[in-house]
Each structure stands twice: as structure tokens, then as C-alpha cells.
Design a protein around this motif. Structure first.
Motif, short mmCIF file in Angstrom:
data_model
loop_
_atom_site.label_atom_id
_atom_site.label_comp_id
_atom_site.label_asym_id
_atom_site.label_seq_id
_atom_site.Cartn_x
_atom_site.Cartn_y
_atom_site.Cartn_z
N LEU A 1 0.82 -1.21 0.00
CA LEU A 1 0.00 0.00 0.00
C LEU A 1 0.86 1.27 0.00
CD1 LEU A 1 -2.93 0.93 0.02
CD2 LEU A 1 -2.91 0.87 2.51
N CYS A 2 2.04 1.23 0.67
CA CYS A 2 2.91 2.40 0.71
C CYS A 2 3.38 2.77 -0.69
CB CYS A 2 4.10 2.18 1.64
SG CYS A 2 5.08 0.72 1.25
N SER A 3 3.63 1.74 -1.53
CA SER A 3 4.09 2.04 -2.90
C SER A 3 2.96 2.67 -3.71
CB SER A 3 4.60 0.77 -3.59
OG SER A 3 3.54 -0.12 -3.87
N TRP A 4 1.71 2.32 -3.39
CA TRP A 4 0.58 2.94 -4.07
C TRP A 4 0.45 4.42 -3.68
CZ3 TRP A 4 -4.19 -0.90 -3.56
CH2 TRP A 4 -3.84 -2.12 -4.16
N ALA A 5 0.85 4.74 -2.44
CA ALA A 5 0.68 6.10 -1.93
C ALA A 5 1.77 7.05 -2.41
CB ALA A 5 0.63 6.09 -0.40
N CYS A 6 2.85 6.51 -3.00
CA CYS A 6 3.99 7.35 -3.40
C CYS A 6 3.85 7.79 -4.85
CB CYS A 6 5.30 6.60 -3.22
SG CYS A 6 6.73 7.55 -3.79
N PRO A 7 3.79 9.12 -5.12
CA PRO A 7 3.67 9.58 -6.50
C PRO A 7 4.99 9.49 -7.27
CG PRO A 7 3.78 11.46 -5.03
CD PRO A 7 3.78 10.24 -4.16
N TYR A 8 6.10 9.28 -6.52
CA TYR A 8 7.41 9.31 -7.14
C TYR A 8 7.93 7.92 -7.52
CZ TYR A 8 7.03 13.84 -4.85
OH TYR A 8 6.59 15.06 -4.43
N GLY A 9 7.18 6.88 -7.22
CA GLY A 9 7.61 5.52 -7.56
C GLY A 9 8.89 5.13 -6.86
N ALA A 10 9.07 5.64 -5.63
CA ALA A 10 10.36 5.46 -4.96
C ALA A 10 10.49 4.11 -4.27
CB ALA A 10 10.55 6.57 -3.94
N ARG A 11 9.37 3.40 -4.10
CA ARG A 11 9.43 2.14 -3.35
C ARG A 11 9.30 0.97 -4.30
NH1 ARG A 11 7.36 2.40 2.36
NH2 ARG A 11 7.94 4.47 3.07
N GLU A 12 10.19 0.00 -4.15
CA GLU A 12 10.11 -1.18 -5.00
C GLU A 12 10.00 -2.42 -4.12
OE1 GLU A 12 12.59 -1.42 -8.41
OE2 GLU A 12 12.35 0.69 -8.91
N TYR A 13 9.04 -3.27 -4.49
CA TYR A 13 8.77 -4.49 -3.72
C TYR A 13 9.79 -5.56 -4.09
CZ TYR A 13 6.05 -8.42 -1.88
OH TYR A 13 5.63 -9.53 -1.19
N ASP A 14 10.29 -6.25 -3.07
CA ASP A 14 11.21 -7.35 -3.29
C ASP A 14 10.41 -8.65 -3.23
OD1 ASP A 14 13.09 -9.44 -3.00
OD2 ASP A 14 14.59 -8.01 -2.27
#
Lengths: 253, 319
Positions: A119-132
Motif C-alpha cells: 500500500l505504501c508504494s501505491w501512496a507514493c507519487p514518485y515511484g520510490a518504493r520497489e517491492y522485493d
């Protein structure tokens, strides 16, 4: 705790100069190298040498063409976590694994309590989080929290790996909450800006805009290439090679 | 946005379950149902099964399902956490009711328990809708209408299930048919309004805003911003998760299918059952199955039509 700190003692972050970044990817590879063995270990890759490679990276470098005709230019654009002051990636987290540190403002994910809901990656407009996908948790830039306070490293190495690697000096690290810091001063001087300011997450990282052509300092023209090449000195040896060169040119024609 | 099948199954199954729980609780309070505790027990048990299947399905998309208990801790800030807390809290009154009806003891506690179960069902579905509506990164989700649509679809699918169980227990009161038809009509109207709303909004964020760059800012006279070199040669997590996009013409066709399955077909079945009074249970079962198919299609589209702001970095011009 996913509620945000009211105030952080420092605002550690990066200043990225879009005028001099050459898009060499050194920051991205250096980031990957450090972090796959550091706080975020592992940063899993799949099919790394195959036809469909993918993997978790914390820093991505885009290149764009901006404008058309005279004055248009290519801009290389590094994109990573901006360690925002009021980001929803922290508040949407159901477990408290995503948090912002009160001491320096760094946004981190606790890999021991993250449930991998994304959900945190959905909330980021910058695409800064990548799921491993292998580790089952979210990965993101840690601002090299395991370097910058690491007293076992030489002092010049206590900066994020991307900053240490940048060959053009396009990346700088410092306290953006301190107006006297070198990074704050370069932001003030160059008109550093927030990405998607309208979004309201108040990024700590800043970008310095490309200088427009009018601003570029008029440097003296470099010596013309032909002038730098040695002229013939009229010797017999040189005449001999000139003759061979001509003969070969004729036979090719 | 990439439509995760576990999340689609979760939201549609638990939505129908909470809808059924809401109506069973309500007709118990008003004493409108058949005079059989087995009817109430069966309907409540099925609602609990649907909710539980949904909740279990939702853990399938987690990287660490064994840590799911941690998700109850951040209710102060996270709608996902609030949903988990509301879902678990709602098990208490609904579970007790099912147990009381199973054992058959007459007690004064059933009415207040039913009221708590009905309120819990509404709160949980509202929290589910708010998980999506609270995300500013996706304009198709960041709408006050989104939790209302979730509530409307849960109420409609629950009402059709209730009418089916009434028919299965040999009753088909006209109010149950009316409730189903009004519920389905309301849900279809809400969905049509939702689609009109998202079609009218071209998106307020541009690639220039995302990069902080424009032709003018670099000193050029004209032109826009064009991607030249991507950061990676194959799609990464961000592109796969946030960049999924259904083709526009497919989306329009799927919208029609979902409205037919969600509204037109079940409404026809219910009208037939009420008018002729033959094969009533079978017709209500058909209606319920059709609503299920329509709800899954609708939920798939809810994801596939959603555009994330991060797509601006990957070639979208507006989001």
C-alpha cells in the motif's frame, strides 16, 4: 508508529543537479552494490542476465528530451525517495513498519515488521518504493543510514553511496533543515525546486534546474582540432608515407 | 493499477457477506423475517463464511501473511488497519448471533447484538472503500464517491442474497424483491455516476509538474517533454504494479457487461420470480450468481481503469 513526527531535528537529504548529471548510472549501480549488502539486503534480482531481467533497485535514472529546436536539451533525471516531510507512504502503513525518523527525517521500512501489502508504494507519487518479491517486503532508499553514521568507514565515505559514486558532482548530501548548510545554499542560489510541489508531501530532497543557455558562462572556444595536429615538416620519410597513402587511396577507388 | 485477483475476491466476497449480515441483522431487529431461527442462522453463517473467505484471500497478496496480526496496530492513521480492526470487532456480535440462533435459546440480547453487527458491517465496508479513496496518487480512486459505491454494491449484493435465502426457506415477500431491485438500481446508478465523474477528469498532474521541467525552463521556444532512455530495459515493480492499464475500448465494453450482469440480468430474474411465482429459488440463485460475476468485473475495472501519478515518469502526459 506510522503517525508522522511533528518536527525532525535534521532534514537530511540529497540535492540533485539536473544541469550536470550525465546519466551514467554510476549512482544507481553504486546504490545497488551497497544496499544489497547493507540495511536493505538482499535487493533481489530475477533473470539478471536473461531476456527479462527485473529486480529491486532504489535509484532509477531516466533520460528525457525537453523542448524542440534551438535551446532544446537532453536532461538526465535520477529518481529515488525524497524523504518527504508529510508523506502518505508512512501514514497508510497498517503495521508501523514504514516510519519517518524524528532525529534526521529519514523515511525507512522496518524489514522485520513489513507484511508486504504494497500500500505504501501505491501512496507514493514518485515511484520510490520497489517491492522485493523474494524477500516479501518493501524496499526503498535509506539515505545509506548504514554509511552516514558509520564510524568504521573513513570520514569521506560517510555519505550515501550514490553521492560518493557520482563522477560529475551532480549529487550532494546534507541537512536541508539548516539554511547555512552547503546543500541549502546551493538550493537558494540555483533556485532548487520540489518535485510535484502541488502534491503536498513536502519533499526534503531538492532538484537544481538545468541552466538555460543565456545563463551559461561564455567560455573561450577550445583550440581548433586541425591546429593541434602536427603539420607536415617536408622530410623524405614523410614524403614516402604520403606517397603510400595516395597509392593506397587510388587502388581502393 | 494492476488488478490483484486476491484483492478482487476479497472486496467482492466480503462486500456481499457484510451486505447479507447487515440485512439479516436489520430484519431480525424489525422482526420481518420468517419465524425460523434456521433461516437467520443459515443467512448469518453464510455471511460469515463469505467474509472469512474474503479476509483469507486478502492475505494471499501479502509478502508475509504470518505477520498479518501486526496490521491491527496503526488504526490511528491507516485505513487498512482500521478495516482490519473493524472486521475483527464485527466478528464478535455476528458470531454470537450465529451461535445463539444455532443453539436456539431465546434471549433479549439478540436485538442489540444485531444492531452492533449491522453497524460493524457498514463501518468495515466503509473502511475498505476509504483505503482506496484516501490515495491522492490515483484520481479515479481519490473520490468521496468511492466508499459510497462500495457500500452501495455491498448492500445490493447482500439484498439479493437475502431474497435468495428467504426463497429457499419458502418465502418470497414482495418487500424482499423491492429491496433487491432498489439496491441493484441504486448500485448501478452510483456506478454510472462514478464512470461519468472519472471520464470528465483529465487529471491535474502533468509530466512537466512531475519533472519540474518544461521547454521554457530549459530555454527552448517550443515542444514538450519526451522520454528518451528508460532507466531499465524491462518493466520493474513500479511499472507492473502501477502502470497496468486496460485499453479504453475494452474498458467501455467491460463496463456494459458489468452493468448487465450486475443490474439488468438479476433485475429481470427477480421480476420474473415475483410476477409468475415459479422456480423462485432458482431464479434468485441465478440473480445472485449474476450479481457476483458483475461485481467481480466491476472490481477488476476499478483497478484496471485507475491511473497512477507515477506513470508520468514512464511516458504518460497527464495523470
Amino acid at each position: 508508529m506510522t503517525t508522522l513526527p511533528e518536527k525532525t531535528e535534521k532534514k537530511l537529504g540529497l540535492v540533485i543537479d539536473l544541469d550536470i548529471c550525465v546519466g551514467c548510472q554510476a549512482c544507481a549501480t553504486s546504490c545497488k552494490e551497497w544496499n544489497t549488502g547493507g540495511y536493505s539486503a538482499p535487493l533481489t534480482d530475477h533473470d539478471a542476465y536473461g531476456a527479462d531481467p527485473s529486480g529491486a533497485w532504489l535509484n532509477r535514472i531516466h533520460s528525457y528530451e525537453v523542448g524542440e529546436g534551438a535551446g532544446s536539451r537532453t536532461v538526465h533525471f535520477p529518481r529515488s525517495c525524497l524523504h518527504c516531510e508529510e508523506p502518505d507512504c508512512v501514514t497508510v502503513c497498517p503495521t508501523g513498519a514504514s516510519y519517518k525518523r524524528e532525529v534526521d527525517g529519514i523515511v525507512l521500512v522496518n524489514p522485520d515488521t513489513c507484511i508486504g501489502c504494497k500500500l505504501c508504494s501505491w501512496a507514493c507519487p514518485y515511484g520510490a518504493r520497489e517491492y522485493d518479491y523474494d524477500d516479501g517486503v518493501m524496499k526503498k532508499c535509506t539515505l545509506c543510514v548504514d554509511r552516514i553514521y558509520n564510524e568504521t568507514l573513513a570520514e569521506e565515505d560517510r555519505v550515501p553511496a550514490c553521492v560518493r559514486a557520482c563522477p560529475t558532482g551532480a549529487r550532494a548530501f546534507g541537512d536541508l533543515g539548516d539554511p547555512a548548510s552547503a546543500v541549502s545554499q546551493s538550493v537558494a542560489e540555483r533556485g532548487g525546486f520540489d518535485l510535484l510541489e502541488e502534491f503536498g508531501y513536502k519533499p526534503v530532497n531538492k532538484y537544481l534546474p538545468p541552466r538555460s543557455p543565456a545563463e551559461v558562462v561564455d567560455t573561450p572556444a577550445a583550440p581548433i582540432l586541425e591546429a593541434a595536429i602536427a603539420q607536415p615538416d617536408g622530410s623524405k620519410v614523410e614524403g614516402f608515407f604520403a606517397w603510400i597513402d595516395q597509392a593506397l587511396s587510388r587502388s581502393e577507388a | 493499477m494492476h488488478p490483484a485477483y486476491s484483492v478482487i475476491l476479497f472486496t467482492t466476497a466480503s462486500g456481499a457477506g457484510y451486505g447479507l449480515m447487515f440485512w439479516v441483522s436489520l430484519i431480525h431487529i424489525f422482526g420481518a423475517g420468517p419465524d425460523s431461527r434456521w433461516f437467520e442462522f443459515t443467512a448469518m453463517a453464510v455471511s460469515l463464511i463469505l467474509v472469512t473467505v474474503g479476509l483469507l484471500a486478502s492475505t494471499f497478496h501479502l509478502g508475509h501473511p504470518e505477520r498479518a496480526f501486526r496490521a491491527f496496530s496503526q488504526w490511528r492513521s491507516s485505513w487498512l488497519s482500521r478495516e482490519g480492526v473493524a472486521a475483527v470487532a464485527t466478528y464478535a456480535p455476528s458470531g454470537f448471533l450465529a451461535l445463539i440462533w444455532l443453539l436456539g435459546g431465546e434471549t433479549a440480547w439478540t436485538a442489540p447484538l444485531a444492531l452492533l453487527a449491522a453497524v460493524g458491517a457498514v463501518v468495515t465496508v466503509y473502511c475498505t472503500g476509504m483505503i482506496y479513496a484516501s490515495l491522492r496518487t490515483i484520481r479515479q480512486w481519490n473520490l468521496g464517491l468511492v466508499p459510497v459505491v462500495y457500500l452501495g454494491l455491498a448492500a445490493a449484493s447482500g439484498a439479493v442474497l437475502l431474497a435468495f435465502f428467504l426463497a429457499a426457506f419458502g418465502q418470497s415477500p414482495i418487500w424482499a424483491a423491492m429491496l433487491s431491485l432498489i439496491g441493484l438500481g441504486g448500485a448501478a446508478a452510483l456506478k454510472a455516476l462514478y464512470w461519468r465523474r472519472i471520464d470528465a477528469d483529465p487529471g491535474r498532474y502533468t509530466v512537466e509538474m512531475a519533472l519540474g521541467l518544461s521547454a521554457v525552463s530549459v530555454g527552448a521556444q517550443a515542444g514538450g517533454v519526451r522520454p528518451l532512455d528508460p532507466p531499465h530495459t524491462r518493466p520493474n515493480f513500479v511499472m507492473r504494479e502501477m502502470g497496468y492499464q486496460v485499453a479504453r475500448k475494452h474498458a467501455l465494453k467491460l463496463r456494459q457487461f458489468s452493468l448487465i450482469a450486475l443490474f439488468a440480468a438479476p433485475a429481470a430474474a427477480i421480476v420474473l420470480a415475483s410476477t409468475f411465482g415459479v422456480a423462485v429459488t432458482a431464479l434468485y440463485l441465478l440473480a445472485a450468481v449474476s450479481v457476483g460475476v458483475g461485481a467481480v468485473l466491476e472490481r477488476w475495472l476499478f483497478f484496471a481503469e485507475a491511473e497512477h501519478v507515477v506513470t508520468l515518469y514512464y511516458g504518460a502526459s497527464r495523470a
